[in-house]
Structure formats: structure tokens, C-alpha cells
Design an enzyme around this catalytic site. Structure first.
Site, PDB file in Angstrom:
ATOM      1  CB  SER A 222      11.102 -90.869  69.493  1.00  0.00           C
ATOM      2  OG  SER A 222       9.921 -90.787  69.771  1.00  0.00           O
TER       3      SER A 222
ATOM      4  NE  ARG B  64       9.879 -95.934  63.767  1.00  0.00           N
ATOM      5  CZ  ARG B  64       8.262 -96.157  63.170  1.00  0.00           C
ATOM      6  NH1 ARG B  64       8.008 -97.241  62.368  1.00  0.00           N
ATOM      7  NH2 ARG B  64       6.959 -96.275  64.186  1.00  0.00           N
TER       8      ARG B  64
ATOM      9  CD  GLU C  75      15.647 -92.778  65.318  1.00  0.00           C
ATOM     10  OE1 GLU C  75      14.496 -93.790  65.364  1.00  0.00           O
ATOM     11  OE2 GLU C  75      15.571 -92.423  64.015  1.00  0.00           O
TER      12      GLU C  75
HETATM   13  P1  NAP Z   1       3.265 -95.192  72.366  1.00  0.00           P
HETATM   14  O1  NAP Z   1       2.528 -95.251  71.498  1.00  0.00           O
HETATM   15  O2  NAP Z   1       4.014 -95.301  74.167  1.00  0.00           O
HETATM   16  O3  NAP Z   1       5.014 -96.468  72.474  1.00  0.00           O
HETATM   17  C1  NAP Z   1       6.229 -97.306  72.951  1.00  0.00           C
HETATM   18  C2  NAP Z   1       6.122 -98.808  71.800  1.00  0.00           C
HETATM   19  O4  NAP Z   1       5.217 -99.949  72.416  1.00  0.00           O
HETATM   20  C3  NAP Z   1       6.590 -98.165  70.301  1.00  0.00           C
HETATM   21  O5  NAP Z   1       7.939 -99.245  70.099  1.00  0.00           O
HETATM   22  C4  NAP Z   1       5.898 -99.044  70.083  1.00  0.00           C
HETATM   23  O6  NAP Z   1       5.634 -99.259  68.375  1.00  0.00           O
HETATM   24  C5  NAP Z   1       4.980-100.505  70.984  1.00  0.00           C
HETATM   25  N1  NAP Z   1       3.902-100.416  70.727  1.00  0.00           N
HETATM   26  C6  NAP Z   1       2.234 -99.890  71.823  1.00  0.00           C
HETATM   27  N2  NAP Z   1       1.245-100.301  70.771  1.00  0.00           N
HETATM   28  C7  NAP Z   1       1.714-101.534  70.435  1.00  0.00           C
HETATM   29  C8  NAP Z   1       0.665-102.427  69.855  1.00  0.00           C
HETATM   30  N3  NAP Z   1      -0.409-102.128  69.858  1.00  0.00           N
HETATM   31  N4  NAP Z   1       1.352-103.030  68.991  1.00  0.00           N
HETATM   32  C9  NAP Z   1       2.967-102.904  68.380  1.00  0.00           C
HETATM   33  N5  NAP Z   1       3.071-102.100  69.178  1.00  0.00           N
HETATM   34  C10 NAP Z   1       2.914-101.164  69.864  1.00  0.00           C
HETATM   35  O7  NAP Z   1       5.270 -94.603  71.306  1.00  0.00           O
HETATM   36  P2  NAP Z   1       5.433 -92.946  71.473  1.00  0.00           P
HETATM   37  O8  NAP Z   1       6.722 -92.394  71.802  1.00  0.00           O
HETATM   38  O9  NAP Z   1       3.940 -92.221  72.578  1.00  0.00           O
HETATM   39  O10 NAP Z   1       4.932 -92.890  69.926  1.00  0.00           O
HETATM   40  C11 NAP Z   1       3.944 -93.418  69.580  1.00  0.00           C
HETATM   41  C12 NAP Z   1       3.905 -93.746  67.792  1.00  0.00           C
HETATM   42  O11 NAP Z   1       4.688 -92.942  67.192  1.00  0.00           O
HETATM   43  C13 NAP Z   1       4.509 -94.988  68.594  1.00  0.00           C
HETATM   44  O12 NAP Z   1       4.011 -95.781  67.248  1.00  0.00           O
HETATM   45  C14 NAP Z   1       6.285 -94.431  67.707  1.00  0.00           C
HETATM   46  O13 NAP Z   1       6.685 -95.405  67.184  1.00  0.00           O
HETATM   47  C15 NAP Z   1       5.322 -93.261  67.085  1.00  0.00           C
HETATM   48  N6  NAP Z   1       6.380 -92.357  66.518  1.00  0.00           N
HETATM   49  C16 NAP Z   1       7.652 -92.432  65.244  1.00  0.00           C
HETATM   50  C17 NAP Z   1       8.808 -91.574  65.022  1.00  0.00           C
HETATM   51  C18 NAP Z   1       9.476 -91.638  64.171  1.00  0.00           C
HETATM   52  O14 NAP Z   1       8.922 -92.409  62.882  1.00  0.00           O
HETATM   53  N7  NAP Z   1      10.656 -91.375  63.950  1.00  0.00           N
HETATM   54  C19 NAP Z   1       9.276 -90.692  66.068  1.00  0.00           C
HETATM   55  C20 NAP Z   1       8.588 -90.512  67.223  1.00  0.00           C
HETATM   56  C21 NAP Z   1       7.037 -91.817  67.267  1.00  0.00           C
HETATM   57  P3  NAP Z   1       5.375 -98.710  67.235  1.00  0.00           P
HETATM   58  O15 NAP Z   1       7.427 -97.856  67.101  1.00  0.00           O
HETATM   59  O16 NAP Z   1       6.262 -99.488  66.257  1.00  0.00           O
HETATM   60  O17 NAP Z   1       4.758 -98.001  67.294  1.00  0.00           O
END
Ligand code: NAP
Length: 344
Positions: free
Chosen positions: A244, A167, A340
Site C-alpha cells: 500500500s 499503522r 506510507e
Molecule cells: P481493503 O480491504 O480494500 O480496505 C480498504 C480500507 O477499508 C482499509 O482502510 C480498511 O481498514 C477498511 N475496511 C475494509 N473493511 C473494513 C471493516 N469491515 N471494518 C473496518 N475497516 C474496514 O484494503 P486493502 O488495501 O486491500 O488491504 C487489505 C488489508 O491489508 C487491509 O486490512 C489493509 O489495512 C491491510 N494492509 C496493511 C498494510 C500494512 O500493515 N502496512 C499494507 C497493506 C495492506 P484497515 O486498514 O483498518 O483494515
């Protein structure tokens, strides 16, 4: 006399997805790069404070903006070439990200499906190196073109030049979007012809399995991820939010191990550099803030990481809740959460 693409005293409420009330002294509706070059060379406009505005989905407006806001609306999307390995797809900074991803899939150019339904614009995507479910946009960028607003020059950045991290990018680290130094005008994506599914995240695999998709194709993965996101994340048109609200903290292996001893269900994701990524949403939930409000703002009941405006909130309300959540997580886990969005 202002050029016709610049308006004064503009309401920013519809231009930020948290729907915070604020006004911009000047706002330029940028539909082509010559307008940016005009601003860079203008004796008065060039001296003003600037801010590059995309979809307004990662922004907390803390008050009125004194200066020139550059609302990036450069349109256009096309396949500009292909070789044996990949398609090269260009898109203007103003294209809506989700619409762009949907269009690439419909054209038969997969590779961005994991990033479906992320709010914001094409031009903002590289700044934060948006990512979801095991894919980061930086992996799919060939190069991008930005106008240096100090000189008016068009500058090309390869993916390596962009310094992508989790990010994070050179643009974000240098604060160029906040200072209005560079405005990203166009992004060229490289989508490999040898497509490989990214379905490593448990939630995605489970969603696919539920629909009997043992052999996932790009469209099925996109549909599965869209379904997960719709369940967990509120639509800003219905419930204003900026996605987020806190970064997922990456902590030392020692701290992660100590926390896991005290909290055995703590989700931990080891990183290549030896540190460990924690889930900010889990920490917030455990600290008692999931679904809880403070005045007109709150942390969303389906996903504790999302701060929502339940109606009529101001930036003071957002800042009060930000402080309360950070203090609660720090007190319980000793982890300092970092917001963020850009606070402007
Ligand atoms: P989530 O799926 O509940 O995941 C929470 C955290 O756990 C995140 O840090 C995610 O890493 C990590 N995680 C979960 N499963 C994983 C795996 N198999 N391997 C490695 N790391 C894992 O998160 P959420 O808030 O509902 O969001 C869903 C996805 O959307 C996530 O990938 C999140 O990063 C992404 N997102 C991105 C943005 C952005 O780009 N600004 C904003 C909102 C959400 P990661 O963050 O590396 O995936």
C-alpha cells in the site's frame, strides 16, 4: 579496516521491493546483536549516518545512501514459554514475516493468521504496527528487544511502551528506524490459547463462504486471506512494488459526512475516537488513477493503492506519480493522502 560483516559501495536494487536503483556507502549484514554493539562503540562507525533496513518493502530510495545501512538478518524462532493463557514465541528481527506466520500455524500456535503474506521482516512489523483484515500485530506482541545504537545497550520495550496505533508506533513516530537510533533485534509474541477467529471483514467472510468454511479454523482463515491477497496484490518478484503506497486517511466526522453527501458510495469506517477512516484505494480509483501509468510507474489495475514499477523506474518517476495522485485526490475530495513508505 572494516569488520568482515560490513561491505562498502553496495547495490541496494535487490534490497528494496520497488527495485529502485541506489547504492549504500556501507552496509552491515547484522546476524547477531554483538555486531550492533560493536558498531555503537566503534569510534568511526558510531558517528556515521545510519538506517535500519528490514525487508525493504516499505521504502522509496531517493538516491544513494551516504552512511551505514544496517541490514537486519538476525535469525531464529522458538517457543520460549507458555502459561495457562498463552504461548510465548520469540523471533529474530531478520526472519521473513510470512514464513514466520506460516511456521507458527504449522506448530499449532494460531493467532497471526490474518497477517499472512504481508511482505517484510519480523523486526519491521512492530515499527508500522502492520495490520490486515481486523488484526494488528501490536495486539499479539508481548515485548521486544532493541539495541540503542547511541549506547550499545539492549533495551526492552513492552507492548505498552511501544505505543501502538493504526499503522503506527513509538518507533515510527520518533523516526528511530530512519535515524538508526534503535535497531529491533528480537520480538516476543504472546499468542492466546483461547483462539477466536477474526472474520469480520466482508471479503474474508465471503471467501470463506465460497469454500464452504462455515466453521473457520486458523488454517482456513490463513488460506482465505492468502487467496484474497494473491488476487489483489502483485508479487514484488514479478512486478516491483512496496505494498500500500498511501495511508488510509482518517478524517473528521464532518468532512466524512460532507463527502458522503457528494459521493454516496464512499466507504466510511467510524473510529473509536469519533473520526472516520476512508479507503485510500477507493479515492485513488475515483480520481481516475486505477490502472493508469505515468512513465514507467503506475497505480496497479487490481488495487489502486499499490504503486508499481513496470520496469526501469527511478525515484524521480515515483515522486512524479506520488505528486500526481495526491493532487488528483486533493482536487476531487479535498483529502490529503500521505505516502506510507519511508522516503530515504
Ligand atoms: P481493503 O480491504 O480494500 O480496505 C480498504 C480500507 O477499508 C482499509 O482502510 C480498511 O481498514 C477498511 N475496511 C475494509 N473493511 C473494513 C471493516 N469491515 N471494518 C473496518 N475497516 C474496514 O484494503 P486493502 O488495501 O486491500 O488491504 C487489505 C488489508 O491489508 C487491509 O486490512 C489493509 O489495512 C491491510 N494492509 C496493511 C498494510 C500494512 O500493515 N502496512 C499494507 C497493506 C495492506 P484497515 O486498514 O483498518 O483494515
Amino acid at each position: 579496516m572494516l569488520p568482515d560483516f560490513i561491505a562498502s559501495d553496495v547495490d541496494l536494487t535487490p534490497r528494496n521491493t520497488l527495485a529502485l536503483p541506489a547504492r549504500a556507502e556501507f552496509l552491515a549484514n547484522i546476524t547477531h546483536i554483538e555486531q550492533l554493539q560493536h558498531i555503537a562503540r566503534h569510534p568511526d562507525l558510531a558517528k556515521r549516518r545510519r538506517f535500519v533496513l528490514g525487508g525493504g518493502s516499505n521504502l522509496v530510495l531517493t538516491g544513494d545512501f551516504a552512511g551505514l545501512m544496517l541490514a537486519m538478518a538476525i535469525p531464529g524462532k522458538a517457543c520460549i514459554g507458555e502459561d495457562a493463557q498463552a504461548w510465548y514465541i520469540a523471533a529474530g528481527a531478520g526472519e521473513n514475516w510470512h514464513a514466520f506466520v506460516t511456521w507458527t500455524l504449522a506448530q499449532g500456535w494460531p493467532g497471526l493468521e490474518n497477517l499472512i503474506l504481508i511482505p517484510g521482516s519480523v523486526g519491521a512489523a512492530p515499527v508500522q504496527n502492520i495490520g490486515a483484515y481486523g488484526l494488528e500485530v501490536g495486539e499479539r506482541i508481548d515485548h521486544l528487544e532493541a539495541i540503542d545504537l547511541d549506547t550499545g545497550r539492549l533495551t526492552r520495550f513492552t507492548a505498552a511502551d511501544c505505543g501502538f496505533g493504526y499503522r503506527d508506533s513509538l518507533f515510527k513516530r520518533e523516526g528511530w528506524h530512519v535515524q538508526g537510533r534503535y535497531a529491533i533485534a528480537r520480538v516476543v509474541f504472546r499468542l492466546p490459547k483461547r483462539w477466536q477467529p477474526r472474520t469480520g471483514y466482508g471479503e474474508v467472510a465471503a471467501e470463506l463462504a465460497q469454500h464452504g468454511s462455515g466453521d473457520p479454523n486458523p488454517t482456513r482463515i490463513a488460506a482465505a486471506i492468502a487467496a484474497i491477497r494473491r488476487r489483489k496484490l502483485p508479487d514484488p518478484a514479478q512486478l516491483p512494488n512496496s505494498g500500500s503506497f498511501f495511508q488510509n486517511p482518517v478524517v473528521s466526522a464532518e468532512l466524512a459526512a460532507a463527502l458522503a453527501t457528494a459521493h454516496p458510495s464512499l466507504p466510511r469506517y467510524p473510529q473509536a475516537d469519533g473520526r472516520v477512516k476512508l479507503a485510500a484505494g477507493w479515492l485513488i480509483e475515483q480520481a481516475g488513477w486505477k490502472g493508469r501509468n505515468l512513465g514507467p510507474v503506475g497505480m496497479y489495475e487490481q488495487q489502486a493503492l499499490v504503486l508499481v514499477n513496470r520496469g526501469g523506474a527511478t525515484s524521480r518517476d515515483v515522486q512524479r506519480l506520488t505528486r500526481a495522485v495526491r493532487e488528483a485526490v486533493l482536487a476531487r475530495f479535498g483529502v490529503n493522502l500521505v505516502p506510507e513508505p519511508v522516503f530515504l
